[in-house]
Design an enzyme around this catalytic site. Structure first.
Site, PDB file in Angstrom:
ATOM      1  N   GLU A   1      18.745 -78.494  29.711  1.00  0.00           N
ATOM      2  CA  GLU A   1      17.827 -78.007  28.675  1.00  0.00           C
ATOM      3  C   GLU A   1      16.421 -77.860  29.257  1.00  0.00           C
ATOM      4  OE1 GLU A   1      18.543 -79.335  24.399  1.00  0.00           O
ATOM      5  OE2 GLU A   1      16.652 -80.341  24.848  1.00  0.00           O
ATOM      6  N   CYS A   2      15.919 -76.646  29.333  1.00  0.00           N
ATOM      7  CA  CYS A   2      14.570 -76.323  29.800  1.00  0.00           C
ATOM      8  C   CYS A   2      14.347 -76.851  31.227  1.00  0.00           C
ATOM      9  CB  CYS A   2      13.531 -76.842  28.822  1.00  0.00           C
ATOM     10  SG  CYS A   2      11.918 -76.024  29.018  1.00  0.00           S
ATOM     11  N   GLY A   3      13.734 -78.017  31.397  1.00  0.00           N
ATOM     12  CA  GLY A   3      13.575 -78.570  32.739  1.00  0.00           C
ATOM     13  C   GLY A   3      14.905 -78.783  33.428  1.00  0.00           C
TER      14      GLY A   3
ATOM     15  N   MET B   1      16.000 -75.485  34.785  1.00  0.00           N
ATOM     16  CA  MET B   1      15.286 -75.163  36.020  1.00  0.00           C
ATOM     17  C   MET B   1      15.894 -75.882  37.222  1.00  0.00           C
ATOM     18  SD  MET B   1      11.477 -75.478  34.383  1.00  0.00           S
ATOM     19  CE  MET B   1      10.587 -75.283  35.936  1.00  0.00           C
TER      20      MET B   1
ATOM     21  N   GLY C   1      19.916 -73.734  28.974  1.00  0.00           N
ATOM     22  CA  GLY C   1      19.004 -72.782  28.352  1.00  0.00           C
ATOM     23  C   GLY C   1      17.632 -73.374  28.137  1.00  0.00           C
TER      24      GLY C   1
END
Length: 443
Positions: free
Chosen positions: A326-328, A331, A422
């Site tokens: 999720e997000c980080g 990445m 995501g």
């Protein structure tokens, strides 16, 4: 029944809500069992509350939750506490729309029928400060019971504010006056405050100091008196799906990854998940688990350290269960962050930008069954990031974005059957399928 509660609301952002709310929690914790809350989707402020009170702070959000869910979640976490302190977000009436209160502090205060203490930036103001308070009181049907004046300059300034309050608003309690003070400042960066795991000892010391300053400048007994109101309980309100299935979930938690809602873990545990935390920065391998959950945070600040931990990267690559990022976390499992090699499970890379790439409440729909939901179901979340993905070769996405941005072309949740990742941040009430889907996917 009596369930003591008070909302600390601001006239705007940058009036000292987090420092003063956290200081109040810390000071009250000397005598009371205190429950902290944050209005809105912020991850970081609640970690300051948690240090102050010793209890996990929770989020209350009228975009994520309806009125009954707000009340039930509050009741669930506050029923065995002496008093609850609820830190607002932005100005009291700021929400997602210019013409209603969804997403605002006011909406949560009204849902809980909670008294409000209004925090006012009194810098260079006396009578005008009173005009601001009167405007806030008349704008909507909320219960502003007290005020705190921040950034006062002198004893003469305090006297003028007292005189103006006694003349224009004699029925509103003055909780105190806080002088301009460098000790009441807190370090921040592009996504908010500095997360507590990054500098725990220093932040703990600051919170102790904030509590001492609050004791010095504010009337804590008045705060408790204002908070002492009846609460109308609710019964058996639906928060999230429960479809029990024992699974072991390894959760990444360290300086790089610490953006989690504790209610997500509660929902997972109610679905019979066993949670074990690990550090992608410090540990050499993923714990024995069925599912790997990598939440948000600041991986871009620790990208070199993450990249150097080759043993962990290999362990994640070899992990044979499902992976949710999720997000980080998204990445981290791309090929690289700003050209620094990462895990490489997804055929794309992340780059940091100078401007916000996503800052929004999100409405979305699942395009297929996946680790956190089922095809056709709609859910909500939020996004806040300065990174973006480039060189995207992935073509399969698990959800389409109806409000917000996502990764590309209003699509989010890169999905390859094993890995789902995501930008959308999920809360277990806003996406009530999150926990039950995670423990049951693939069966």
């Amino acid at each position: 029944m009596i369930m003591k509660r008070v909302v600390i609301a601001g006239t705007s952002s940058e009036v000292g809500k987090t420092v003063i709310s956290t200081g109040i929690m810390k000071a009250l914790s000397k005598k009371y069992n205190v429950q902290g809350y944050k209005v809105g989707p912020d991850y970081i402020d609640p970690t300051y509350h948690t240090i102050a009170t010793g209890n996990k702070s929770r989020n209350l959000d009228s975009f994520f939750m309806n009125k009954e869910q707000i009340k039930y979640l509050f009741q669930k976490h506050s029923k065995d506490k002496d008093i609850s302190v609820i830190e607002g977000v932005r100005g009291l009436y700021e929400g997602i729309s210019a013409i209603d209160d969804i997403g605002s502090t006011a909406s949560v205060a009204k849902a809980l029928d909670s008294p409000i203490i209004l925090l006012v930036n009194a810098k260079s103001l006396t009578r005008s400060a009173i005009a601001i308070i009167k405007g806030f009181m008349s704008f909507d049907n909320v219960k502003i019971k007290g005020v705190i004046f921040n950034f006062v300059r002198s004893e003469n300034h305090i006297k003028k504010l007292k005189d103006a309050m006694s003349y224009y608003l004699p029925d509103i309690e003055i909780i105190g006056f806080i002088p301009r003070n460098e000790d009441f400042k807190v370090e921040g960066r592009h996504l908010g405050l500095v997360p507590t795991p990054e500098n725990l000892k220093e932040i703990e010391s600051k919170i102790v100091l904030w509590g001492e300053l609050v004791e010095k400048y504010l009337d804590l007994d008045k705060i408790v008196e204002i908070a002492d109101e009846d609460f109308e309980e609710v019964d058996d309100v639906f928060l999230w799906e429960v479809n029990e299935n024992y699974k072991k979930i390894a959760v990444a938690y360290d300086k790089a990854f610490n953006f989690y809602y504790w209610d997500n873990f509660e929902a997972l545990k109610e679905n019979k998940a066993k949670i074990e935390f690990f550090s992608p920065l410090k540990d050499s391998e993923v714990p024995d688990a069925d599912i790997l959950y990598i939440g948000g945070g600041y991986p871009e600040l620790f990208k070199e350290e993450l990249s150097r931990n080759k043993e962990m990267i290999e362990s994640i690559k070899e992990f044979d269960g499902y992976i949710y990022g999720e997000c980080g976390g998204l990445m981290y499992i791309t090929k690289s962050i700003d050209n620094v090699p990462m895990v490489g499970l997804l055929n794309c890379s992340a780059v940091m930008t100078k401007h916000v790439q996503g800052l929004s409440y999100v409405k979305a729909e699942f395009l297929e069954d996946c680790l956190i939901g089922r095809k056709g179901l709609k859910f909500k979340g939020h996004e806040f990031h300065y990174s973006k993905l480039v060189n995207i070769k992935e073509e399969r996405f698990a959800y389409k974005i109806e409000r917000g941005r996502g990764i590309i072309n209003n699509l989010d949740g890169i999905f390859n059957g094993k890995v789902l990742a995501g930008y959308l941040h999920n809360h277990a009430v806003a996406n009530p399928y999150f926990a039950s889907s995670m423990v049951n996917f693939g069966e």
